[in-house]
Design an enzyme around this catalytic site. Structure first.
Site, short mmCIF file in Angstrom:
data_model
loop_
_atom_site.label_atom_id
_atom_site.label_comp_id
_atom_site.label_asym_id
_atom_site.label_seq_id
_atom_site.Cartn_x
_atom_site.Cartn_y
_atom_site.Cartn_z
N LYS A 265 33.64 -26.36 16.79
CA LYS A 265 34.45 -25.56 17.72
C LYS A 265 35.81 -26.22 17.90
O LYS A 265 35.91 -27.37 18.35
CB LYS A 265 33.75 -25.45 19.07
N LYS A 277 40.34 -19.63 34.10
CA LYS A 277 40.08 -20.89 34.80
C LYS A 277 41.08 -21.03 35.95
O LYS A 277 42.28 -20.83 35.76
CB LYS A 277 40.23 -22.07 33.85
N ASP A 288 39.70 -28.89 24.05
CA ASP A 288 38.51 -28.10 23.77
C ASP A 288 38.30 -27.93 22.26
O ASP A 288 37.39 -27.26 21.82
CB ASP A 288 38.62 -26.73 24.45
N ASP A 348 34.81 -17.11 29.40
CA ASP A 348 35.01 -18.55 29.36
C ASP A 348 33.88 -19.25 28.60
O ASP A 348 33.91 -20.46 28.45
CB ASP A 348 35.14 -19.11 30.78
N ARG A 352 30.79 -20.62 21.92
CA ARG A 352 29.61 -20.18 21.17
C ARG A 352 29.93 -18.93 20.35
O ARG A 352 29.39 -18.75 19.25
CB ARG A 352 28.45 -19.95 22.12
#
Length: 517
Positions: A265, A277, A288, A348, A352
């Site tokens: 990811k 957020k 991230d 958010d 996945r």
């Protein structure tokens, strides 16, 4: 990308003031003594008479008989507790090396001594080097603005290894991979937007034995990576934010004994999308991309070390989860590559979705590979950070558990200072992502933060398995396929400060120790 070269020291003569190879000596040990080398032992004993810190802290003393006149004792702690581990040597060396650097040393030497004679500490010297490199690394932006020579001045690190036990090629390869991983993860979100991330990978593997292919066609994304494309939708209005799938492949010469298939990811910035957020939680979301960064780093270690008998293929999902008029939203139902209809529960929970199409491609490919093992690596959930702290969370499917796959990785991680905790997949995880109507096959997530959700880091593995079609390759299927979901939300940066601290490039050392040693 320079980093300190590990150099073997075979004779104590290289530690003396007659040596021109080194300019500081760092003793990493629980006690301020070195009985095997009188000049250092005497210097420490004399210094202890006037400085009570010696033997209890990291201290620099002048010693005219030692290379560079600089002697540093890096205190590991007493190592007499059951919870002490090899990281004590890495942490102490990291502190000692920083003292040496600040004192002007550019070619320091490291000695580890009084190492507990157990298997758990067998890589103490290697961890001293790797810990030092972790501490010396400076962000890419800083190196470019201030000059790499200026702020990363240490050129070599000598390792006192008279018995030649350390594999310097492996050690250098491991650090090369970690450095690439730290650069990709730690660089700000505009410089390392998906296109920049992909270009950095292309450059990093140029001329190596790792093949690189970058997918940039939106029509192909819509056809072959539809859930990934949904996450990317709001980013298409800004050209430099356009998504990329980065495909990497390493295949050694000769017969292949094992095939690793890894999805990373790389969400280069996560606004949360339509589930925005708030409350200051967006800071640090340029990191991230840590999972994809670590996957690229692992491939770099392969490129440098060139192991035999293994094939490794990776897909890195580089995408920005932006907010905008075309952002995907909760309640949408999107059919993924596997054919499964996914109802969006929370935008958010984008990681996945970004990975699952790539995992589905690997699921289809795995049945034709030799001894395949599948992984997803991601900074996925705050729940992992809360649950296991600074460790990597491993969540495995039935075939992986039957093969003790996570056990092997966790044991390797302990030996190399890259700790992992193992989490079980339970039936409750599958209940969370079950469809509520006939309109869809799987729910991507609940609609609350993972940190406040029961089993918040375990149930995403159930989603990834079901939505990719891997649930059809369990223990009772004709072709079981081992799969481990790797959540590095707690281990991906030092101290858990995602905005400011240094990336760790976890779980490169755990994976490399498992498959390359």
């Amino acid at each position: 990308m320079a980093y300190p070269t590990p150099v073997r020291i075979e004779s104590s003569n290289d530690l003396s003031n007659n040596s021109s190879r080194f300019d500081a000596v760092i003793l990493v040990s629980p006690k301020a003594q070195l009985e095997s080398y009188a000049p250092i032992d005497n210097a420490l004993k004399n210094a202890q008479k006037v400085d009570r810190r010696i033997g209890n802290d990291h201290v620099l003393i002048h010693c005219s008989e030692i290379a560079g006149g600089r002697l540093i004792h890096a205190f590991t702690g007493n190592l007499d507790k059951d919870y002490d581990d090899v990281r004590n040597f890495g942490d102490a060396a990291k502190a000692g090396l920083q003292i040496a650097k600040n004192a002007g040393a550019i070619n320091p030497a490291i000695i580890v001594d009084q190492v507990p004679q157990t298997n758990d500490y067998q890589h103490a010297l290697e961890l001293a080097y790797l810990g030092s490199c972790q501490g010396l690394w400076q962000p890419l932006e800083a190196r470019q603005a201030l000059g790499e020579e200026e702020i990363e001045s240490v050129k070599t690190i000598g390792l006192f290894d008279p018995d030649s036990k350390v594999d310097l090629q492996y050690l250098s390869a491991a650090e090369a991979g970690r450095r690439l991983g730290r650069d990709l993860c730690g660089t700000e979100p505009e410089r390392m937007a998906p296109i920049g991330f992909a270009n950095y990978c292309v450059e990093a593997f140029s001329g190596s034995e790792v093949k690189v292919n970058v997918i940039d066609d939106r029509e192909r994304f819509a056809k072959d990576f539809p859930l990934f494309d949904a996450v990317a939708r709001a980013s298409y209005s800004v050209e430099r934010h356009h998504p990329r799938i980065i495909e990497l492949e390493y295949q050694s010469d000769g017969p292949i004994e094992k095939t690793l298939m890894i999805v990373g990811k790389a969400v280069t910035y996560d606004t949360g999308g339509a589930d925005l957020k708030t409350g200051g939680h967006m800071a640090g979301m340029s990191r991230d991309k840590g999972g994809g960064a670590a996957v690229a780093g692992f491939m770099k270690t392969l490129a440098e070390f060139k192991p035999k008998g293994i094939k490794v293929v990776a897909k890195i999902a580089a995408v920005r989860n932006s907010i905008g008029t075309d952002a995907y939203v909760a309640d949408e139902i999107i059919t993924g590559h596997s054919g499964k209809r996914v109802r969006i529960g929370n935008t958010d929970a984008e990681g996945r979705l970004a990975m699952v199409d790539s995992l589905s491609h690997f699921r289809a490919q795995a049945v034709n590979e030799v001894n395949p093992q599948l992984f997803t690596v991601a900074t996925l959930t705050g729940h992992a950070l809360l649950s296991v702290g600074p460790y990597t969370a491993l969540v495995e499917n039935g075939p992986a558990r039957q093969a003790n796959l996570s056990d092997h990785i966790a044991q390797s991680g302990d030996l190399w200072g890259d700790g992992c905790d193992i989490s079980r997949s339970r039936r409750e995880d599958w209940d969370i992502i079950r469809p509520r109507t006939k309109a869809d096959d799987v729910l991507s997530s609940n609609n609350g933060p993972s940190a406040t959700t029961k089993r918040g880091h375990q149930f995403p593995m159930a989603f990834l398995s079901l939505a990719s079609g891997l649930d059809n390759h369990g223990n009772n299927s004709e072709k079981p396929v081992p799969y481990v979901h790797v959540d590095i939300a707690g281990s991906g940066v030092e101290s858990g400060d995602w905005q400011h601290d240094k990336p760790t490039a976890a779980p490169i050392l755990a994976l490399a120790g498992t498959y390359l040693r």
